[in-house]
Design a protein around this motif. Structure first.
Motif, PDB file in Angstrom:
ATOM      1  N   UNK A 112       0.830  -1.195   0.000  1.00 14.19           N
ATOM      2  CA  UNK A 112       0.000   0.000   0.000  1.00 14.19           C
ATOM      3  C   UNK A 112       0.861   1.240   0.000  1.00 14.19           C
ATOM      4  N   UNK A 141      11.579 -14.167 -17.319  1.00 11.82           N
ATOM      5  CA  UNK A 141      11.679 -12.941 -18.094  1.00 11.82           C
ATOM      6  C   UNK A 141      12.719 -12.027 -17.455  1.00 11.82           C
ATOM      7  N   UNK A 148       6.398  -5.427  -8.364  1.00 13.16           N
ATOM      8  CA  UNK A 148       5.218  -5.983  -9.025  1.00 13.16           C
ATOM      9  C   UNK A 148       4.942  -7.389  -8.506  1.00 13.16           C
ATOM     10  N   UNK A 151       3.521  -7.315  -5.069  1.00 11.23           N
ATOM     11  CA  UNK A 151       2.115  -6.935  -5.119  1.00 11.23           C
ATOM     12  C   UNK A 151       1.258  -8.137  -5.509  1.00 11.23           C
ATOM     13  N   UNK A 152       1.714  -8.848  -6.499  1.00 14.04           N
ATOM     14  CA  UNK A 152       0.948 -10.033  -6.902  1.00 14.04           C
ATOM     15  C   UNK A 152       0.857 -11.040  -5.770  1.00 14.04           C
ATOM     16  N   UNK A 155      -1.805 -10.965  -2.978  1.00  9.74           N
ATOM     17  CA  UNK A 155      -3.149 -11.467  -3.193  1.00  9.74           C
ATOM     18  C   UNK A 155      -3.394 -12.755  -2.395  1.00  9.74           C
ATOM     19  N   UNK A 158      -5.239 -12.618   0.790  1.00 10.61           N
ATOM     20  CA  UNK A 158      -6.622 -12.181   0.743  1.00 10.61           C
ATOM     21  C   UNK A 158      -7.548 -13.387   0.622  1.00 10.61           C
ATOM     22  N   UNK A 173      -2.982 -20.329  -7.392  1.00 11.80           N
ATOM     23  CA  UNK A 173      -2.670 -18.953  -7.775  1.00 11.80           C
ATOM     24  C   UNK A 173      -1.167 -18.731  -7.811  1.00 11.80           C
ATOM     25  N   UNK A 180       3.459 -16.740 -14.974  1.00 18.30           N
ATOM     26  CA  UNK A 180       3.489 -15.427 -15.597  1.00 18.30           C
ATOM     27  C   UNK A 180       4.874 -14.824 -15.640  1.00 18.30           C
ATOM     28  N   UNK A 181       5.710 -15.282 -14.733  1.00 18.08           N
ATOM     29  CA  UNK A 181       7.067 -14.717 -14.660  1.00 18.08           C
ATOM     30  C   UNK A 181       8.048 -15.429 -15.578  1.00 18.08           C
TER      31      UNK A 181
ATOM     32  N   UNK B 152      -6.856 -12.443  -8.656  1.00 17.03           N
ATOM     33  CA  UNK B 152      -5.613 -11.860  -9.165  1.00 17.03           C
ATOM     34  C   UNK B 152      -5.848 -10.451  -9.686  1.00 17.03           C
ATOM     35  N   UNK B 154      -7.901  -8.369  -8.706  1.00 17.05           N
ATOM     36  CA  UNK B 154      -8.173  -7.394  -7.640  1.00 17.05           C
ATOM     37  C   UNK B 154      -6.910  -6.689  -7.175  1.00 17.05           C
ATOM     38  N   UNK B 155      -5.795  -7.266  -7.500  1.00 19.43           N
ATOM     39  CA  UNK B 155      -4.545  -6.646  -7.087  1.00 19.43           C
ATOM     40  C   UNK B 155      -4.366  -5.293  -7.784  1.00 19.43           C
ATOM     41  N   UNK B 158      -5.131  -2.178  -5.996  1.00 21.60           N
ATOM     42  CA  UNK B 158      -4.339  -1.873  -4.812  1.00 21.60           C
ATOM     43  C   UNK B 158      -3.165  -0.980  -5.178  1.00 21.60           C
ATOM     44  N   UNK B 159      -3.049  -0.706  -6.457  1.00 23.05           N
ATOM     45  CA  UNK B 159      -2.008   0.218  -6.873  1.00 23.05           C
ATOM     46  C   UNK B 159      -2.474   1.634  -6.579  1.00 23.05           C
ATOM     47  N   UNK B 163       0.562   7.600  -6.999  1.00 22.79           N
ATOM     48  CA  UNK B 163       1.997   7.432  -7.245  1.00 22.79           C
ATOM     49  C   UNK B 163       2.284   7.484  -8.741  1.00 22.79           C
ATOM     50  N   UNK B 169       2.457   0.494 -14.256  1.00 24.22           N
ATOM     51  CA  UNK B 169       2.555  -0.681 -13.405  1.00 24.22           C
ATOM     52  C   UNK B 169       1.344  -1.586 -13.583  1.00 24.22           C
ATOM     53  N   UNK B 172       1.799  -3.537 -16.685  1.00 23.10           N
ATOM     54  CA  UNK B 172       2.789  -4.609 -16.532  1.00 23.10           C
ATOM     55  C   UNK B 172       2.192  -5.807 -15.807  1.00 23.10           C
ATOM     56  N   UNK B 173       1.512  -5.523 -14.729  1.00 23.16           N
ATOM     57  CA  UNK B 173       0.978  -6.621 -13.929  1.00 23.16           C
ATOM     58  C   UNK B 173      -0.105  -7.366 -14.684  1.00 23.16           C
ATOM     59  N   UNK B 175      -0.204  -7.780 -17.764  1.00 28.05           N
ATOM     60  CA  UNK B 175       0.574  -8.615 -18.679  1.00 28.05           C
ATOM     61  C   UNK B 175       1.005  -9.914 -17.987  1.00 28.05           C
ATOM     62  N   UNK B 176       1.535  -9.766 -16.803  1.00 29.08           N
ATOM     63  CA  UNK B 176       1.987 -10.944 -16.055  1.00 29.08           C
ATOM     64  C   UNK B 176       0.826 -11.901 -15.796  1.00 29.08           C
ATOM     65  N   UNK B 177      -0.295 -11.338 -15.428  1.00 32.96           N
ATOM     66  CA  UNK B 177      -1.453 -12.178 -15.131  1.00 32.96           C
ATOM     67  C   UNK B 177      -1.859 -12.978 -16.375  1.00 32.96           C
TER      68      UNK B 177
END
Lengths: 185, 185
Positions: A112, A141, A148, A151-152, A155, A158, A173, A180-181, B152, B154-155, B158-159, B163, B169, B172-173, B175-177
């Motif tokens: 946060x 990658x 990032x 942040x993922x 989840x 939660x 998950x 994804x990475x 996923x 829902x993350x 949280x950005x 900022x 961001x 990017x995320x 994309x990862x998902x």
DNA sequence: GGATGTACCGGAGGGTCCTCCGTTTCGCTC
DNA sequence: GAGCGAAACGGAGGACCCTCCGGTACATCC
């Protein structure tokens, strides 16, 4: 914030708060700060001066545990290939977060606020080491922002641990996140 | 809860609360329920009877918008291959969630509580349609739980939008998902 | 049109978080 | 060891969330 609590009484109070808080939070992770302050024999104001937010307090409680997790990253990396190390590390973090709810809450808060790097940065750095290693050997990658990933990861806490199948869901998950990475061939 | 508010005054109150809330929430997404009740000329108890939680209220406000998002899924699927449709749909949801914060909050809450399917289920169903289509043509993994994807997703809210670089961001995320959902060849 | 039961109302109250600021106490200096 | 300034204390107070329940007023039935 807490750079040098120079005065004796201040130090005492700080310790007393931490001791009480450790117990209280362990008993119920939602223990009220008012109650902790009262039980520690200090005013609520004092508690808030030492720990400006609930997270600051919890963070301090779990400092050692978090450090332990951070230290695990290079260890796993020495024992496994990067991709496996990353996966294992994330699993450890996830598992630990589920166990001691506090850690999860802290990471959650970190994602946060963003800043307050004193505690936050080493954790991100640990992720970065894993990511870099994976990028170097081509399994992940390159150029992924470790924040990032954090942040993922957040989840995962939660997921309501009370609901049946929560463990399995967390595993699924995590799998998705790691996939994804991975480097796309 | 809200099946048939039969009485006239009850209906009036409900409408009045919604009208006031729409404005108040638009002005400040954290508007206090107490304030809304007062401005609507009802007691706080009345507000809570109509909308047992903050999310229930917001959900009602954005019902139309959410429905619109749900309807977009099959449309996109008709116009694009499944993988692209999924990506586009997720982008729309993410974008919309960033715009009208309420929607994000609702989805967020949905992933918490889990149940209360009346509102929640259609959204999950929309995701499922996209996933199934992707599984059918081999571009996505098969057997993915749509709720996992929602979680996923829902993350993204949280950005902190304040900022700098938050938009990038989120991209990017996302994309990862999506990459995590793709079939591994 | 009155009576009556029930659906609905309203706000006091208990709990939590956090802030603010007048008061106390510590540790240092002379 | 007395004095003093800054550091730390403590709790009242404002904001919020949500619950509970005595009271009100609507719709229906005679």
């Amino acid at each position: 914030m807490n750079p040098k609590p120079t005065r004796r009484d201040a130090l005492d109070n700080r310790e007393r708060i931490l001791t009480v808080a450790r117990e209280a939070i362990a008993a119920s992770s939602t223990a009220s700060l008012t109650a902790i302050a009262k039980q520690a024999g200090v005013g609520i104001g004092t508690l808030y001066r030492h720990f400006p937010t609930r997270e600051t307090l919890i963070l301090e409680l779990y400092r050692h545990d978090i450090q332990h997790l951070i230290d695990r990253a290079p260890v796993l990396l020495a024992e496994h290939p990067p991709l496996a190390a990353l996966r294992l590390w994330l699993e450890e973090v996830a598992h630990y977060g589920r166990l001691k709810y506090g850690v999860a809450e802290v990471i959650h808060a970190a994602t946060d606020g963003g800043a307050d790097d004193e505690y936050f940065a080493p954790f991100v750095a640990a992720i970065d080491v894993l990511l870099k290693a994976g990028a170097a050997d081509g399994s992940l990658k390159s150029g992924i922002d470790p924040e990032d990933v954090l942040l993922q990861l957040s989840v995962l806490w939660r997921i309501d641990p009370a609901r049946p199948g929560s463990e399995a869901r967390a595993g699924r998950i995590l799998e998705l996140i790691v996939d994804g990475l991975r480097a796309t061939p």
